[in-house]
Design an enzyme around this catalytic site. Structure first.
Site, PDB file in Angstrom:
ATOM      1  N   VAL A   1       0.824  -1.212   0.000  1.00 40.43           N
ATOM      2  CA  VAL A   1       0.000   0.000   0.000  1.00 40.43           C
ATOM      3  C   VAL A   1       0.859   1.264   0.000  1.00 40.43           C
ATOM      4  O   VAL A   1       0.679   2.157  -0.841  1.00 40.43           O
ATOM      5  CB  VAL A   1      -0.950  -0.004   1.208  1.00 40.43           C
ATOM      6  CG1 VAL A   1      -1.654   1.347   1.336  1.00 40.43           C
ATOM      7  CG2 VAL A   1      -1.980  -1.114   1.069  1.00 40.43           C
TER       8      VAL A   1
ATOM      9  N   GLY B   1       4.212   1.748  -0.604  1.00 42.51           N
ATOM     10  CA  GLY B   1       5.080   1.894  -1.765  1.00 42.51           C
ATOM     11  C   GLY B   1       4.305   2.253  -3.012  1.00 42.51           C
ATOM     12  O   GLY B   1       4.727   3.114  -3.803  1.00 42.51           O
TER      13      GLY B   1
ATOM     14  N   LYS C   1      11.028   9.647  13.710  1.00 39.59           N
ATOM     15  CA  LYS C   1       9.764   8.966  13.416  1.00 39.59           C
ATOM     16  C   LYS C   1       9.316   8.115  14.606  1.00 39.59           C
ATOM     17  O   LYS C   1       8.125   8.020  14.911  1.00 39.59           O
ATOM     18  CB  LYS C   1       9.907   8.097  12.160  1.00 39.59           C
ATOM     19  CG  LYS C   1       8.646   7.314  11.780  1.00 39.59           C
ATOM     20  CD  LYS C   1       7.446   8.233  11.561  1.00 39.59           C
ATOM     21  CE  LYS C   1       6.259   7.577  10.901  1.00 39.59           C
ATOM     22  NZ  LYS C   1       5.954   6.205  11.130  1.00 39.59           N
TER      23      LYS C   1
ATOM     24  N   HIS D   1       7.858  10.470  17.031  1.00 38.20           N
ATOM     25  CA  HIS D   1       6.555  10.872  16.482  1.00 38.20           C
ATOM     26  C   HIS D   1       5.502   9.833  16.846  1.00 38.20           C
ATOM     27  O   HIS D   1       4.408  10.159  17.324  1.00 38.20           O
ATOM     28  CB  HIS D   1       6.657  11.015  14.965  1.00 38.20           C
ATOM     29  CG  HIS D   1       5.341  11.091  14.253  1.00 38.20           C
ATOM     30  ND1 HIS D   1       4.552   9.976  14.013  1.00 38.20           N
ATOM     31  CD2 HIS D   1       4.654  12.147  13.713  1.00 38.20           C
ATOM     32  CE1 HIS D   1       3.447  10.326  13.394  1.00 38.20           C
ATOM     33  NE2 HIS D   1       3.495  11.638  13.185  1.00 38.20           N
ATOM     34  N   ASN D   2       5.817   8.551  16.643  1.00 38.15           N
ATOM     35  CA  ASN D   2       4.849   7.505  16.922  1.00 38.15           C
ATOM     36  C   ASN D   2       4.580   7.357  18.408  1.00 38.15           C
ATOM     37  O   ASN D   2       3.458   7.047  18.814  1.00 38.15           O
ATOM     38  CB  ASN D   2       5.335   6.179  16.323  1.00 38.15           C
ATOM     39  CG  ASN D   2       5.174   6.132  14.824  1.00 38.15           C
ATOM     40  OD1 ASN D   2       5.104   7.170  14.158  1.00 38.15           O
ATOM     41  ND2 ASN D   2       5.117   4.950  14.258  1.00 38.15           N
TER      42      ASN D   2
ATOM     43  N   ASN E   1       9.050   1.579   9.048  1.00 37.47           N
ATOM     44  CA  ASN E   1       9.169   1.922  10.472  1.00 37.47           C
ATOM     45  C   ASN E   1      10.268   1.076  11.100  1.00 37.47           C
ATOM     46  O   ASN E   1      10.012   0.133  11.853  1.00 37.47           O
ATOM     47  CB  ASN E   1       7.836   1.684  11.195  1.00 37.47           C
ATOM     48  CG  ASN E   1       6.914   2.869  11.092  1.00 37.47           C
ATOM     49  OD1 ASN E   1       7.363   4.015  10.962  1.00 37.47           O
ATOM     50  ND2 ASN E   1       5.622   2.624  11.136  1.00 37.47           N
TER      51      ASN E   1
ATOM     52  N   LYS F   1       2.222  -1.926  16.682  1.00 34.97           N
ATOM     53  CA  LYS F   1       3.271  -2.485  15.839  1.00 34.97           C
ATOM     54  C   LYS F   1       4.646  -2.427  16.486  1.00 34.97           C
ATOM     55  O   LYS F   1       5.604  -2.980  15.957  1.00 34.97           O
ATOM     56  CB  LYS F   1       3.294  -1.756  14.493  1.00 34.97           C
ATOM     57  CG  LYS F   1       2.056  -2.030  13.636  1.00 34.97           C
ATOM     58  CD  LYS F   1       2.177  -1.374  12.276  1.00 34.97           C
ATOM     59  CE  LYS F   1       0.985  -1.709  11.390  1.00 34.97           C
ATOM     60  NZ  LYS F   1       1.086  -1.064  10.056  1.00 34.97           N
TER      61      LYS F   1
ATOM     62  N   SER G   1       5.142   9.473   7.510  1.00 35.93           N
ATOM     63  CA  SER G   1       3.909   9.426   8.289  1.00 35.93           C
ATOM     64  C   SER G   1       2.754  10.023   7.496  1.00 35.93           C
ATOM     65  O   SER G   1       2.906  11.039   6.822  1.00 35.93           O
ATOM     66  CB  SER G   1       4.066  10.196   9.603  1.00 35.93           C
ATOM     67  OG  SER G   1       2.856  10.166  10.340  1.00 35.93           O
ATOM     68  N   GLY G   2       1.601   9.398   7.626  1.00 38.03           N
ATOM     69  CA  GLY G   2       0.409   9.905   6.964  1.00 38.03           C
ATOM     70  C   GLY G   2      -0.509   8.814   6.473  1.00 38.03           C
ATOM     71  O   GLY G   2      -1.597   9.087   5.979  1.00 38.03           O
TER      72      GLY G   2
ATOM     73  N   ARG H   1      -2.376   0.001  26.009  1.00 33.55           N
ATOM     74  CA  ARG H   1      -2.635  -0.927  24.908  1.00 33.55           C
ATOM     75  C   ARG H   1      -2.357  -2.371  25.341  1.00 33.55           C
ATOM     76  O   ARG H   1      -3.103  -3.291  24.982  1.00 33.55           O
ATOM     77  CB  ARG H   1      -1.784  -0.568  23.689  1.00 33.55           C
ATOM     78  CG  ARG H   1      -2.178   0.749  23.052  1.00 33.55           C
ATOM     79  CD  ARG H   1      -1.611   0.882  21.650  1.00 33.55           C
ATOM     80  NE  ARG H   1      -1.850   2.211  21.110  1.00 33.55           N
ATOM     81  CZ  ARG H   1      -1.658   2.551  19.835  1.00 33.55           C
ATOM     82  NH1 ARG H   1      -1.231   1.641  18.972  1.00 33.55           N
ATOM     83  NH2 ARG H   1      -1.881   3.780  19.417  1.00 33.55           N
TER      84      ARG H   1
ATOM     85  N   GLU I   1       2.258  10.035  19.161  1.00 34.94           N
ATOM     86  CA  GLU I   1       0.974   9.607  18.594  1.00 34.94           C
ATOM     87  C   GLU I   1       0.247   8.657  19.541  1.00 34.94           C
ATOM     88  O   GLU I   1      -0.965   8.797  19.770  1.00 34.94           O
ATOM     89  CB  GLU I   1       1.234   8.922  17.256  1.00 34.94           C
ATOM     90  CG  GLU I   1       0.023   8.368  16.550  1.00 34.94           C
ATOM     91  CD  GLU I   1       0.411   7.592  15.305  1.00 34.94           C
ATOM     92  OE1 GLU I   1      -0.065   6.443  15.159  1.00 34.94           O
ATOM     93  OE2 GLU I   1       1.206   8.110  14.502  1.00 34.94           O
ATOM     94  N   TYR I   2       0.978   7.710  20.131  1.00 37.13           N
ATOM     95  CA  TYR I   2       0.378   6.817  21.125  1.00 37.13           C
ATOM     96  C   TYR I   2      -0.209   7.639  22.268  1.00 37.13           C
ATOM     97  O   TYR I   2      -1.322   7.369  22.740  1.00 37.13           O
ATOM     98  CB  TYR I   2       1.436   5.869  21.696  1.00 37.13           C
ATOM     99  CG  TYR I   2       1.683   4.601  20.927  1.00 37.13           C
ATOM    100  CD1 TYR I   2       1.915   4.606  19.552  1.00 37.13           C
ATOM    101  CD2 TYR I   2       1.735   3.374  21.581  1.00 37.13           C
ATOM    102  CE1 TYR I   2       2.181   3.439  18.858  1.00 37.13           C
ATOM    103  CE2 TYR I   2       1.989   2.197  20.896  1.00 37.13           C
ATOM    104  CZ  TYR I   2       2.223   2.237  19.540  1.00 37.13           C
ATOM    105  OH  TYR I   2       2.477   1.077  18.859  1.00 37.13           O
TER     106      TYR I   2
ATOM    107  N   VAL J   1       9.553  -2.222   2.669  1.00 35.26           N
ATOM    108  CA  VAL J   1       9.358  -3.598   3.126  1.00 35.26           C
ATOM    109  C   VAL J   1       9.248  -3.589   4.644  1.00 35.26           C
ATOM    110  O   VAL J   1       9.650  -2.620   5.306  1.00 35.26           O
ATOM    111  CB  VAL J   1      10.530  -4.502   2.669  1.00 35.26           C
ATOM    112  CG1 VAL J   1      10.622  -4.522   1.150  1.00 35.26           C
ATOM    113  CG2 VAL J   1      11.861  -4.038   3.264  1.00 35.26           C
TER     114      VAL J   1
END
Length: 468
Positions: A13, A15, A182, A185-186, A102, A260, A128-129, A287, A189-190, A74
């Site tokens: 998706v 790539g 990144k 950032h994640n 990631n 993830k 990201s997005g 989580r 985001e959490y 990948v």
């Protein structure tokens, strides 16, 4: 045959969407994947587009202009090493490999050093997005050799999201800097997502607001200081109905949040560096706790707690929750930027925090009005020790800390878990405390382990014979 300007190895998706984004901006793009069906779709689904579907790796390498620019999309971990190994013999000195997944930043550090020794340029790039952002403009966080950034700068600036005239991409720093940013950032985001979930729990389970009213509240918040992508999509979620049952979809979703691993990486690295990020940690732990569904059901039949109360003025409580959410958000971002500050010293990335806030304003999952203020804070004080020490943010915390306390107390009195809100308040109170009870902790350590301690009235290490 005309050579392609850029190649994607991995046509899943992300790539696939990034390739279409790049082609739309005037670049010729080659694509390769081990999955033949994905290659065929890439070559036949978009007639007339400047795309080159490559059935073999040799064909893929031959299709690219020199120096080659190849972005691997990948899964993180061993698949990246396998992809690099498969490409290695076909690459030439000066070619550029980009890992757009990631990936854990220390893996990027290792690969960068190994490939640089062989003349191959390497960039670890956070993207990201999601699917929509990949197609129409993500936030992009590349880190690697400065000359590598120059090879991709015009392409990445063309395909990234834009806020005004500014592209949401910038060079992050050496080696693993891009993937490190990144990761943080994640982690943030959490934290954002957990704070929103806890606010929802208080409003829904505590106040009894239905989905229609919840949509109204979150839509109202999205027109003010809390304006963000996550608040926007939360408001939208409350409007969606299942066509089969007629029930709200959100009420039919199992309360088990998956992950993830990028948030967990941030927590693990923070422990290694000695960075306090309790709100991000609480989001990761929440989580994990959500996955104990069967145990939670069993415990709900054995362990008691207070029933959510009836509040005389629900609108006042909604106001508290909104202010508390903003205050907790400041605490969470202060923790994330504090983690990057320590990482900068440890790994020598030379991060620009104002630039990081700038590129996060568009395209990425945590994009928000709030990030303009963070950018301005670091422009005022580039070496700002903590976001809460900026005059604008300290005033915001001082005026909202009361609402944060009411929110945490309300959750406790109602028996509603609020790990993220509680940790944000504790972080705020600990950071503003001139004296903490760590003196007793250190006395205990010296008592049982002779670890020594420092004193407030004289210099040097001290030890007491506590049992003498």
């Amino acid at each position: 045959m005309q050579k392609a300007n850029f190649g994607f190895m991995g046509l899943g998706v992300m790539g696939h969407m990034l390739a279409l984004n790049m082609e739309r901006h005037g670049f010729r793009v080659a694509g390769y994947d081990l999955d033949v069906e994905k290659v065929n779709a890439f070559g036949t689904k978009y007639p007339g587009k400047n795309l080159v579907a490559c059935a073999t790796l040799d064909e893929f390498l031959a299709a690219l202009e020199l120096p080659r620019r190849i972005m691997m999309m990948v899964p993180a971990g061993k698949p990246v090493d396998v992809a690099i190994a498969s490409l290695h013999d076909g690459l030439e000195p000066g070619d550029l490999l980009i890992d757009g997944g990631n990936t854990f930043f220390l893996d990027t550090e290792r690969r960068s050093k190994e490939l640089e020794a062989k003349g191959i340029i390497y960039i670890g790039t956070g993207v990201s997005g999601g699917e929509y952002g990949a197609l129409w403009g993500p936030a992009i966080m590349p880190g690697g050799q400065p000359e590598a950034w120059q090879l991709v700068k015009p392409i990445f600036e063309a395909i990234s999201a834009r806020v005004g005239d500014e592209p949401c991409v910038a060079y992050m720093g050496l080696r693993g800097a891009g993937h490190y940013v990144k990761m943080v950032h994640n982690g943030i985001e959490y934290g954002d997502m957990q704070l929103i979930a806890e606010a929802y729990d208080i409003l829904h389970r505590g106040l009894g607001l239905d989905n229609t009213r919840l949509h109204e509240v979150f839509s109202d918040w999205n027109r003010g200081e809390l304006e963000s992508y996550l608040i926007e999509i939360t408001a939208d979620i409350f409007t969606r109905t299942d066509t089969v049952t007629g029930h709200a979809i959100v009420d039919l979703i199992l309360d088990e949040a998956q992950q993830k691993g990028t948030g967990k990486w941030a927590s693990q690295n923070a422990l290694d560096l000695g960075a306090p990020i309790p709100t991000i940690n609480a989001a990761v732990e929440s989580r994990i706790l959500s996955a104990y569904k069967d145990e939670r059901i069993a415990a709900s039949k054995v362990l008691i707690g207070p029933e959510p109360g009836i509040f005389a003025d629900p609108e006042m409580v909604i106001g508290w929750v909104g202010e508390a959410l903003y205050a907790a958000k400041i605490c969470s971002y202060a923790q994330g930027f504090g983690l990057m500050r320590l990482a900068d010293k440890e790994y020598g990335y030379n991060l620009n925090y104002g630039e990081i806030a700038r590129i996060w304003r568009g395209g990425c999952i945590i994009r928000a009005r709030f990030l303009n203020d963070i950018r301005q804070a670091f422009e005022r004080t580039p070496d700002l020790a903590n976001l809460m020490m900026d005059p604008e943010f300290s005033q915001a915390m001082n005026t909202r800390q009361s609402a944060l306390r009411k929110m945490v107390a309300l959750a406790a009195e109602s028996g509603i878990p609020a790990l993220a809100f509680s940790s944000a308040l504790a972080y705020y109170d600990a950071y503003r405390s001139a004296r903490l009870p760590a003196n007793l902790t250190q006395a205990q350590r010296d008592y049982f382990g002779a670890h020594t301690y420092r004193r407030i009235d004289r210099a040097g290490p001290f030890h007491t014979e506590w049992t003498a």
